[in-house]
Design a protein around this motif. Sequence first.
Motif, mmCIF file in Angstrom:
data_model
loop_
_atom_site.group_PDB
_atom_site.id
_atom_site.type_symbol
_atom_site.label_atom_id
_atom_site.label_comp_id
_atom_site.label_asym_id
_atom_site.label_seq_id
_atom_site.Cartn_x
_atom_site.Cartn_y
_atom_site.Cartn_z
ATOM 1 N N ILE A 1 3.869 14.674 14.736
ATOM 2 C CA ILE A 1 3.150 13.588 14.069
ATOM 3 C C ILE A 1 4.054 12.913 13.044
ATOM 4 C CG2 ILE A 1 1.226 13.078 12.493
ATOM 5 C CD1 ILE A 1 0.418 13.512 15.450
ATOM 6 N N ARG A 2 4.800 13.681 12.263
ATOM 7 C CA ARG A 2 5.709 13.093 11.265
ATOM 8 C C ARG A 2 6.759 12.202 11.933
ATOM 9 N NH1 ARG A 2 6.579 18.203 9.377
ATOM 10 N NH2 ARG A 2 4.756 18.865 8.271
ATOM 11 N N ILE A 3 7.302 12.645 13.043
ATOM 12 C CA ILE A 3 8.307 11.855 13.760
ATOM 13 C C ILE A 3 7.683 10.574 14.292
ATOM 14 C CG2 ILE A 3 9.772 11.797 15.812
ATOM 15 C CD1 ILE A 3 10.238 14.861 15.284
ATOM 16 N N ALA A 4 6.494 10.664 14.853
ATOM 17 C CA ALA A 4 5.809 9.470 15.361
ATOM 18 C C ALA A 4 5.519 8.486 14.230
ATOM 19 C CB ALA A 4 4.515 9.870 16.070
ATOM 20 N N GLN A 5 5.073 8.991 13.085
ATOM 21 C CA GLN A 5 4.806 8.124 11.932
ATOM 22 C C GLN A 5 6.072 7.432 11.457
ATOM 23 O OE1 GLN A 5 3.033 11.201 9.520
ATOM 24 N NE2 GLN A 5 0.981 10.322 9.750
ATOM 25 N N LEU A 6 7.166 8.153 11.453
ATOM 26 C CA LEU A 6 8.442 7.575 11.046
ATOM 27 C C LEU A 6 8.829 6.440 11.986
ATOM 28 C CD1 LEU A 6 10.948 7.644 9.216
ATOM 29 C CD2 LEU A 6 11.923 9.308 10.807
ATOM 30 N N HIS A 7 8.723 6.668 13.267
ATOM 31 C CA HIS A 7 9.076 5.636 14.246
ATOM 32 C C HIS A 7 8.206 4.394 14.087
ATOM 33 C CE1 HIS A 7 11.862 7.747 17.117
ATOM 34 N NE2 HIS A 7 11.511 8.711 16.286
ATOM 35 N N SER A 8 6.897 4.576 13.963
ATOM 36 C CA SER A 8 6.013 3.409 13.878
ATOM 37 C C SER A 8 6.137 2.691 12.541
ATOM 38 C CB SER A 8 4.562 3.797 14.146
ATOM 39 O OG SER A 8 4.052 4.585 13.111
ATOM 40 N N SER A 9 6.583 3.393 11.498
ATOM 41 C CA SER A 9 6.706 2.757 10.186
ATOM 42 C C SER A 9 7.786 1.674 10.171
ATOM 43 C CB SER A 9 7.004 3.797 9.101
ATOM 44 O OG SER A 9 8.322 4.305 9.228
ATOM 45 N N HIS A 10 8.706 1.709 11.113
ATOM 46 C CA HIS A 10 9.776 0.720 11.192
ATOM 47 C C HIS A 10 9.374 -0.515 11.989
ATOM 48 C CE1 HIS A 10 12.550 3.448 9.303
ATOM 49 N NE2 HIS A 10 12.264 4.380 10.188
ATOM 50 N N ASP A 11 8.177 -0.511 12.541
ATOM 51 C CA ASP A 11 7.725 -1.619 13.381
ATOM 52 C C ASP A 11 6.527 -2.294 12.733
ATOM 53 O OD1 ASP A 11 6.673 -3.305 15.343
ATOM 54 O OD2 ASP A 11 7.239 -1.942 16.955
ATOM 55 N N PRO A 12 6.717 -3.480 12.148
ATOM 56 C CA PRO A 12 5.619 -4.149 11.443
ATOM 57 C C PRO A 12 4.432 -4.477 12.347
ATOM 58 C CG PRO A 12 7.547 -5.587 11.595
ATOM 59 C CD PRO A 12 7.950 -4.246 12.122
ATOM 60 N N ASP A 13 4.653 -4.622 13.641
ATOM 61 C CA ASP A 13 3.547 -4.905 14.560
ATOM 62 C C ASP A 13 2.631 -3.700 14.753
ATOM 63 O OD1 ASP A 13 4.449 -7.497 14.993
ATOM 64 O OD2 ASP A 13 5.635 -6.918 16.742
ATOM 65 N N LEU A 14 3.149 -2.511 14.506
ATOM 66 C CA LEU A 14 2.372 -1.301 14.738
ATOM 67 C C LEU A 14 1.834 -0.655 13.472
ATOM 68 C CD1 LEU A 14 4.521 0.410 17.503
ATOM 69 C CD2 LEU A 14 2.533 -1.070 17.759
ATOM 70 N N ARG A 15 2.420 -0.984 12.340
ATOM 71 C CA ARG A 15 2.076 -0.324 11.085
ATOM 72 C C ARG A 15 0.579 -0.275 10.808
ATOM 73 N NH1 ARG A 15 5.907 -2.979 7.285
ATOM 74 N NH2 ARG A 15 7.557 -2.366 8.675
ATOM 75 N N ASP A 16 -0.133 -1.373 11.042
ATOM 76 C CA ASP A 16 -1.556 -1.436 10.730
ATOM 77 C C ASP A 16 -2.448 -1.089 11.922
ATOM 78 O OD1 ASP A 16 -0.955 -2.217 8.139
ATOM 79 O OD2 ASP A 16 -0.946 -4.341 8.664
ATOM 80 N N ARG A 17 -1.873 -0.939 13.089
ATOM 81 C CA ARG A 17 -2.680 -0.700 14.289
ATOM 82 C C ARG A 17 -2.620 0.729 14.800
ATOM 83 N NH1 ARG A 17 -4.545 -5.340 16.559
ATOM 84 N NH2 ARG A 17 -3.470 -7.250 16.017
ATOM 85 N N VAL A 18 -1.567 1.451 14.447
ATOM 86 C CA VAL A 18 -1.372 2.793 14.982
ATOM 87 C C VAL A 18 -1.403 3.812 13.849
ATOM 88 C CG1 VAL A 18 0.182 4.297 16.270
ATOM 89 C CG2 VAL A 18 0.028 1.886 16.873
ATOM 90 N N SER A 19 -2.206 4.837 14.013
ATOM 91 C CA SER A 19 -2.245 5.937 13.047
ATOM 92 C C SER A 19 -2.121 7.252 13.816
ATOM 93 C CB SER A 19 -3.531 5.905 12.221
ATOM 94 O OG SER A 19 -4.665 6.015 13.053
ATOM 95 N N TYR A 20 -1.830 8.308 13.079
ATOM 96 C CA TYR A 20 -1.581 9.609 13.708
ATOM 97 C C TYR A 20 -2.292 10.705 12.938
ATOM 98 C CZ TYR A 20 2.168 7.024 15.948
ATOM 99 O OH TYR A 20 2.883 6.102 16.661
ATOM 100 N N ARG A 21 -2.703 11.733 13.655
ATOM 101 C CA ARG A 21 -3.313 12.914 13.043
ATOM 102 C C ARG A 21 -2.815 14.169 13.722
ATOM 103 N NH1 ARG A 21 -9.649 12.709 12.461
ATOM 104 N NH2 ARG A 21 -9.254 14.877 11.910
#
Length: 104
Positions: free
Chosen positions: A19-39
């Motif tokens: 989950i931490r790795i996935a969050q790190l990857h998506s945090s670099h993409d402004p198109d995904l930051r507000d649409r993708v979350s992880y648990r």
Amino acid sequence: PLGRLGASVLGIDPVEDSIRIAQLHSSHDPDLRDRVSYRACTLEELSGEGEAEQEEQTETQFDAIVASEVVEHLADLETFAISCSHVLKVHLLSSTSVCLFHFP
């Protein structure tokens, strides 16, 4: 891809490091930051939350589930299918990490 198409996506995995790795990857993409979350949880845990709050529409109700590279690793496919049915608004399952999403 689903987040880029406008869906709100929840990615789940029982392994917190994944989950931490996935969050790190998506945090670099402004198109995904507000649409993708992880648990860090299992579908069974998420399903239990939905059952506990079944009288109202909750964030644990999804339009679809994408279970990519998951089903072949499951020890109990029946429990997984039941858990899917508990979190889906309409009972439809396509199996191919588990990705849950809402359409706006």
